[in-house]
Design an enzyme around this catalytic site. Sequence first.
Site, PDB file in Angstrom:
ATOM      1  N   LYS A 125       0.932  -1.239   0.003  1.00 57.02           N
ATOM      2  CA  LYS A 125      -0.334  -0.017  -0.152  1.00 57.02           C
ATOM      3  C   LYS A 125       1.036   0.980   0.262  1.00 57.02           C
ATOM      4  CE  LYS A 125      -4.069   1.130   0.223  1.00 57.02           C
ATOM      5  NZ  LYS A 125      -5.877  -0.087  -0.338  1.00 57.02           N
ATOM      6  N   GLY A 237     -26.112   2.793   0.509  1.00 55.35           N
ATOM      7  CA  GLY A 237     -24.905   3.708  -0.281  1.00 55.35           C
ATOM      8  C   GLY A 237     -25.453   3.509  -1.314  1.00 55.35           C
ATOM      9  N   GLY A 239     -23.481   4.491  -4.239  1.00 53.04           N
ATOM     10  CA  GLY A 239     -22.736   5.176  -4.916  1.00 53.04           C
ATOM     11  C   GLY A 239     -22.183   3.663  -5.646  1.00 53.04           C
ATOM     12  N   ASN A 240     -20.362   3.637  -5.761  1.00 47.88           N
ATOM     13  CA  ASN A 240     -20.299   2.479  -7.643  1.00 47.88           C
ATOM     14  C   ASN A 240     -20.648   0.802  -6.437  1.00 47.88           C
ATOM     15  OD1 ASN A 240     -17.711   0.493  -7.257  1.00 47.88           O
ATOM     16  ND2 ASN A 240     -17.812   2.419  -9.359  1.00 47.88           N
ATOM     17  N   VAL A 241     -20.272   0.766  -5.456  1.00 46.15           N
ATOM     18  CA  VAL A 241     -20.057  -0.389  -5.187  1.00 46.15           C
ATOM     19  C   VAL A 241     -22.049  -0.584  -4.661  1.00 46.15           C
ATOM     20  CG1 VAL A 241     -19.744  -1.773  -3.514  1.00 46.15           C
ATOM     21  CG2 VAL A 241     -18.242  -0.376  -3.486  1.00 46.15           C
ATOM     22  N   GLY A 242     -22.166  -0.118  -4.171  1.00 48.29           N
ATOM     23  CA  GLY A 242     -24.111  -0.663  -4.277  1.00 48.29           C
ATOM     24  C   GLY A 242     -24.597  -0.288  -5.433  1.00 48.29           C
TER      25      GLY A 242
HETATM   26  P1  NAD Z   1     -18.915   5.870  -3.554  1.00 51.56           P
HETATM   27  O1  NAD Z   1     -18.450   7.171  -3.357  1.00 51.56           O
HETATM   28  O2  NAD Z   1     -19.152   5.586  -5.226  1.00 51.56           O
HETATM   29  O3  NAD Z   1     -20.032   5.752  -3.064  1.00 51.56           O
HETATM   30  C1  NAD Z   1     -20.737   5.532  -1.299  1.00 51.56           C
HETATM   31  C2  NAD Z   1     -22.221   6.428  -1.628  1.00 51.56           C
HETATM   32  O4  NAD Z   1     -22.303   5.900   0.621  1.00 51.56           O
HETATM   33  C3  NAD Z   1     -22.737   7.324  -1.499  1.00 51.56           C
HETATM   34  O5  NAD Z   1     -24.082   7.271  -2.973  1.00 51.56           O
HETATM   35  C4  NAD Z   1     -22.889   8.522  -0.383  1.00 51.56           C
HETATM   36  O6  NAD Z   1     -24.243   9.321  -0.869  1.00 51.56           O
HETATM   37  C5  NAD Z   1     -23.599   6.934   0.255  1.00 51.56           C
HETATM   38  N1  NAD Z   1     -23.108   7.501   1.156  1.00 51.56           N
HETATM   39  C6  NAD Z   1     -22.425   8.569   2.320  1.00 51.56           C
HETATM   40  N2  NAD Z   1     -22.646   8.504   3.857  1.00 51.56           N
HETATM   41  C7  NAD Z   1     -24.006   7.766   3.990  1.00 51.56           C
HETATM   42  C8  NAD Z   1     -25.005   7.416   5.361  1.00 51.56           C
HETATM   43  N3  NAD Z   1     -24.371   8.122   6.590  1.00 51.56           N
HETATM   44  N4  NAD Z   1     -25.361   6.548   4.855  1.00 51.56           N
HETATM   45  C9  NAD Z   1     -25.703   5.976   3.287  1.00 51.56           C
HETATM   46  N5  NAD Z   1     -25.440   6.779   2.301  1.00 51.56           N
HETATM   47  C10 NAD Z   1     -24.151   7.294   2.661  1.00 51.56           C
HETATM   48  O7  NAD Z   1     -18.187   5.272  -2.809  1.00 51.56           O
HETATM   49  P2  NAD Z   1     -18.026   3.870  -3.586  1.00 51.56           P
HETATM   50  O8  NAD Z   1     -16.701   3.113  -4.266  1.00 51.56           O
HETATM   51  O9  NAD Z   1     -19.458   2.925  -3.552  1.00 51.56           O
HETATM   52  O10 NAD Z   1     -17.646   2.683  -1.862  1.00 51.56           O
HETATM   53  C11 NAD Z   1     -18.313   2.350  -0.888  1.00 51.56           C
HETATM   54  C12 NAD Z   1     -17.563   1.653   0.109  1.00 51.56           C
HETATM   55  O11 NAD Z   1     -16.871   0.615  -0.292  1.00 51.56           O
HETATM   56  C13 NAD Z   1     -16.962   2.113   1.087  1.00 51.56           C
HETATM   57  O12 NAD Z   1     -16.575   1.835   2.242  1.00 51.56           O
HETATM   58  C14 NAD Z   1     -15.480   1.905   0.425  1.00 51.56           C
HETATM   59  O13 NAD Z   1     -13.309   1.720   1.057  1.00 51.56           O
HETATM   60  C15 NAD Z   1     -15.773   0.264   0.472  1.00 51.56           C
HETATM   61  N6  NAD Z   1     -14.656  -0.335  -1.368  1.00 51.56           N
HETATM   62  C16 NAD Z   1     -15.107   0.214  -2.685  1.00 51.56           C
HETATM   63  C17 NAD Z   1     -14.620   0.025  -3.434  1.00 51.56           C
HETATM   64  C18 NAD Z   1     -13.938   0.738  -4.790  1.00 51.56           C
HETATM   65  O14 NAD Z   1     -14.188  -0.686  -5.855  1.00 51.56           O
HETATM   66  N7  NAD Z   1     -14.830   1.569  -5.526  1.00 51.56           N
HETATM   67  C19 NAD Z   1     -13.004  -1.906  -2.815  1.00 51.56           C
HETATM   68  C20 NAD Z   1     -13.769  -2.755  -2.038  1.00 51.56           C
HETATM   69  C21 NAD Z   1     -14.091  -1.721  -1.055  1.00 51.56           C
END
Ligand code: NAD
Length: 435
Positions: A125, A237, A239-242
């Site tokens: 990392k 959530g 975002g990208n993952v959800g």
């Molecule tokens: P993102 O920024 O694309 O999405 C995050 C989402 O969470 C957004 O829709 C935001 O509005 C929402 N959010 C924020 N605060 C909130 C709350 N209080 N209640 C409900 N929703 C809320 O981020 P992401 O890339 O989807 O990452 C989400 C999680 O997954 C993080 O913990 C990240 O570390 C983890 N993660 C992501 C990846 C990846 O490839 N993107 C890989 C491993 C882990």
Amino acid sequence: MGDHRAFFLSTIFNMVKRVNEKVLDPYDVAVMQLRKAVNVLGLGEEAFEALKTHERVIQVKIPVKMDDGKMRVFIGWRAQHNSALGPYKGGVRYHPEASMGEVMALSMWMTWKCSLLQLPFGGGKGAVRVDPRRLSPREIEELSRRYFASLARFVGEDLDIPAPDVYTNPQIMAWYVDEYYRIVGANIFGVVTSKPPALGGLNTRIIATGLGVATVAREAARHILGGLEGRSVAVQGFGNVGSYAAYYLSTWGARVIAVSDSSGGIYNPRGLRIEEVMKVKSEKGSVIHYQDSKKISNDELLTLDVDILVPAALENVITADNAPKIRAKMIVEGANGPTTPEADEILFKRGVFVVPDILANAGGVTASWIEWVNNRMGGWLTEEDARSKLENKMAEAFNSFYSYLNRRSDIDPRTAAQAMAVERVYNAMKLRGWV
Ligand code: NAD
């Protein structure tokens, strides 16, 4: 005088409070988790020390000529925890609070994650202590090139393969590739992953973590709920993952009845039309503008009566307070660290099955592995090949974790995942004569 005494007392009170509420350093947490896994495996102190110790932690000084003509010095790191299973793999973050302890912890977690997924990688990392939002694009480019140039002797497609993390992106990976080309005199695209497709990246990376979460949920549902068809799902959530997790789960027959973002949640017991919700989110900024639903809060979403709950937003949302009220039969952790250790214990006792983050959200690093293999094969795979390989690898990882868990029903799934990962690394170290 009274004011002085009150100030003095409140200062003492705050000091005592800070000591009592000491927030654990991520490195301390990583070491505590390793200790637990080593105990479960019955390995001794010598093994613990060998597994804990980083192979190399590099600190680099990064001088950057700012747009105002002044030189500024930034500090960066690359932590290389363990390479028994293959070259180090892990992202680089640009963050004003980055620290050496944090990258050391994160690199250790990458070792376990890659091991659990049976990827041919160790754990690494990197970070630069900087707030990139305060730098111009040219300053970020110079900082990135200088950082990578300082590390050129320590990275390589067979040595250490960085990728994006917090506040870094495919453009920064393109600068890393180019800087590496200038230094070594060869176009070695496999030196970093999550590159733009024009430089050997894959579009599959964008959907990878969400697709991985959905795949793991599907496999877990097959074993625990008798299948995914018609099962109800809530996703915190969007975002990208959800959003991609929700999309694939609904495509495969589950009923996604609630999703949320930072503005709030939406609920429809008949199921939400996820493609529509995605459209609304991208056009209007939040899922709450989707019509055919009832508004709910994020707290309500977590305790809905569903089969599968996917926390995919923030850490520490499932706590000792709400864990007793969770009605889901299964939790699949899309986010990193959404469940606190106290909540974990409560859920385990209540028989709620938790697929831990280290496995559930490993689709990103798995897609990186596919990109790296593809770069080394000269761009052989199609996006369709990449997607199906990702799905197969995630399903395989879940199924081998699940059979391990069946043999170790005395421990909770998070500890089981960690132990399984540590055991593989330990065995590789033994074969190589490192322990
Ligand atoms: P993102 O920024 O694309 O999405 C995050 C989402 O969470 C957004 O829709 C935001 O509005 C929402 N959010 C924020 N605060 C909130 C709350 N209080 N209640 C409900 N929703 C809320 O981020 P992401 O890339 O989807 O990452 C989400 C999680 O997954 C993080 O913990 C990240 O570390 C983890 N993660 C992501 C990846 C990846 O490839 N993107 C890989 C491993 C882990």
